[in-house]
Design a protein around this motif. Structure first.
Motif, PDB file in Angstrom:
ATOM      1  N   TYR A  77       0.810  -1.041  -0.091  1.00  0.00           N
ATOM      2  CA  TYR A  77       0.181   0.120   0.113  1.00  0.00           C
ATOM      3  C   TYR A  77       0.793   1.217  -0.039  1.00  0.00           C
ATOM      4  N   ASP A  78       1.924   1.291   0.558  1.00  0.00           N
ATOM      5  CA  ASP A  78       3.145   2.236   0.582  1.00  0.00           C
ATOM      6  C   ASP A  78       3.330   2.618  -1.081  1.00  0.00           C
ATOM      7  N   ARG A  79       3.671   1.525  -1.512  1.00  0.00           N
ATOM      8  CA  ARG A  79       4.140   1.648  -3.053  1.00  0.00           C
ATOM      9  C   ARG A  79       2.825   2.008  -3.875  1.00  0.00           C
ATOM     10  N   ASP A  80       2.027   1.757  -3.566  1.00  0.00           N
ATOM     11  CA  ASP A  80       0.626   2.134  -4.313  1.00  0.00           C
ATOM     12  C   ASP A  80       0.288   3.668  -4.420  1.00  0.00           C
ATOM     13  N   TYR A  81       0.330   4.073  -3.155  1.00  0.00           N
ATOM     14  CA  TYR A  81      -0.321   5.360  -2.665  1.00  0.00           C
ATOM     15  C   TYR A  81       0.879   6.375  -3.175  1.00  0.00           C
ATOM     16  N   PHE A  82       2.047   5.999  -2.719  1.00  0.00           N
ATOM     17  CA  PHE A  82       3.163   7.061  -3.067  1.00  0.00           C
ATOM     18  C   PHE A  82       3.463   6.906  -4.451  1.00  0.00           C
ATOM     19  N   TYR A 122       9.740  12.640  -8.126  1.00  0.00           N
ATOM     20  CA  TYR A 122      10.857  12.062  -7.375  1.00  0.00           C
ATOM     21  C   TYR A 122      11.166  10.606  -7.791  1.00  0.00           C
ATOM     22  N   GLN A 123      12.352  10.174  -7.715  1.00  0.00           N
ATOM     23  CA  GLN A 123      12.757   8.837  -7.945  1.00  0.00           C
ATOM     24  C   GLN A 123      12.714   8.023  -6.421  1.00  0.00           C
ATOM     25  N   LEU A 124      11.744   6.779  -6.578  1.00  0.00           N
ATOM     26  CA  LEU A 124      11.295   6.043  -5.264  1.00  0.00           C
ATOM     27  C   LEU A 124      12.327   4.922  -5.204  1.00  0.00           C
TER      28      LEU A 124
END
Length: 330
Positions: free
Chosen positions: A11-16, A23-25
């Motif tokens: 969910y962190d990956r999805d929402y961010f 930005y590069q994540l």
């Protein structure tokens, strides 16, 4: 800027990813600690959560790796050595109020479930058992509810319980004028504990509030009262709570946080032997309900966490950090 996320979930990956503009994540599943800090290579930003360890040693390592800002994607910051961050010139920002209603409503869900035993009824009916034996609850209407901490979450929770027709009493070092206008009484902590049928904790974890609920304060509570904690696990002395449950003095316990949760919560141990004896003892009580730090977990809150975190970083780049979200300036 490159951002490295620790303790990341799907969910962190999805929402961010949804709210990212430029930005590069980089996402790491592991928690940030002295053992995992070497995973960090060329990021100026680390984005962390409640169980990441940012003590003085870790922060020194971050500084050596040229990290400029620590972005907490949560409200609490008791896991961060702010003095060390300041000494190394690393900014620290957070998301102080992503969705107070999410946590407040989860506290109410714990109360309702413990009281009316809906979790047990659900399992019974699925097994073809339609008996009502041992499912007796009580009317929440007319009961006294004590709110410890009346920040945004405590305020939202107090308003909900007022709507249930409860007498609401509160304790905070800074009484909230809007709650006073709503008819909520501010009283000393010992009076709140003695008067309340339900006590709900909504204060931050600080040296002053560490183990606020302990053997002494538990004895001040009404026999058979309910204790709810959706704030921080360290507010409660777990051994003292177990003792109070065993003697029958504490009637109900609902917790979404646990003082040793860092090694357990947010992970799947369903095929493992859990080594935490205190947690397993808590789980053995029929009048205890435990959820794994999911109070914040709503669509609205996850959107707000991502948006505020990115705004914090944009403010940092522009040199205009928001005082409301900034814990340490560079």
């Amino acid at each position: 800027m490159k951002i490295s996320f620790f303790s990341s979930k799907s969910y962190d990956r999805d929402y961010f990813a949804r709210f990212n503009t430029h930005y590069q994540l980089k996402f790491y599943d592991t928690a940030l600690s002295l053992e995992s800090v070497d995973l960090l290579t060329d990021s100026q930003v680390v984005c962390v959560f409640v169980n990441d360890q940012l003590n003085a040693e870790v922060i020194a390592q971050l500084a050596a790796k040229n990290v400029k800002i620590i972005a907490l994607r949560c409200a609490g910051f008791n896991n961060v050595d702010l003095e060390a961050a300041k000494a190394h010139g690393i900014a620290v920002v957070r998301v102080p109020a992503y969705s107070p209603h999410a946590v407040a409503e989860h506290a109410v869900a714990l109360i309702m479930t413990l009281n009316r035993k809906t979790h047990k009824a659900y399992n019974r009916v699925r097994e073809g058992n339609f008996s009502l034996e041992r499912l007796t609850g009580f009317d929440i209407f007319g009961k006294t509810v004590g709110v410890v901490g009346t920040g945004k979450i405590g305020e939202a929770f107090a308003g909900i319980m007022k709507g249930f027709g409860c007498r609401v009493v509160a304790y905070d070092i800074q009484p909230h004028p809007d709650l006073i206008a709503l008819g909520i009484e501010y009283v000393p902590l010992n009076e709140l504990l003695a008067a309340s049928d339900i006590v709900s904790l909504h204060c931050p974890l600080t040296p002053q509030t560490n183990r606020l609920i302990n053997e002494e304060t538990l004895q001040l509570m009404k026999p058979n009262a309910m204790l709810i904690n959706t704030s921080r696990g360290g507010l409660v002395d777990t051994k003292a709570v177990i003792k109070s449950l065993k003697t029958g003095h504490l009637g109900y316990l609902g917790i979404d946080v646990y003082e040793q949760e860092a090694d357990l919560f947010f992970n799947d141990f369903s095929e493992s032997i859990i080594q935490d004896d205190m947690l397993m003892r808590l789980m053995s009580f029929p009048n205890v309900l435990i959820t794994s730090h999911q109070g914040f977990f709503t669509e609205e809150a996850l959107c707000q966490i991502a948006q505020v975190t990115f705004q914090n970083l944009q403010d940092f780049e522009a040199g205009t950090l928001n005082p409301a979200t900034t814990l340490v300036k560079p």
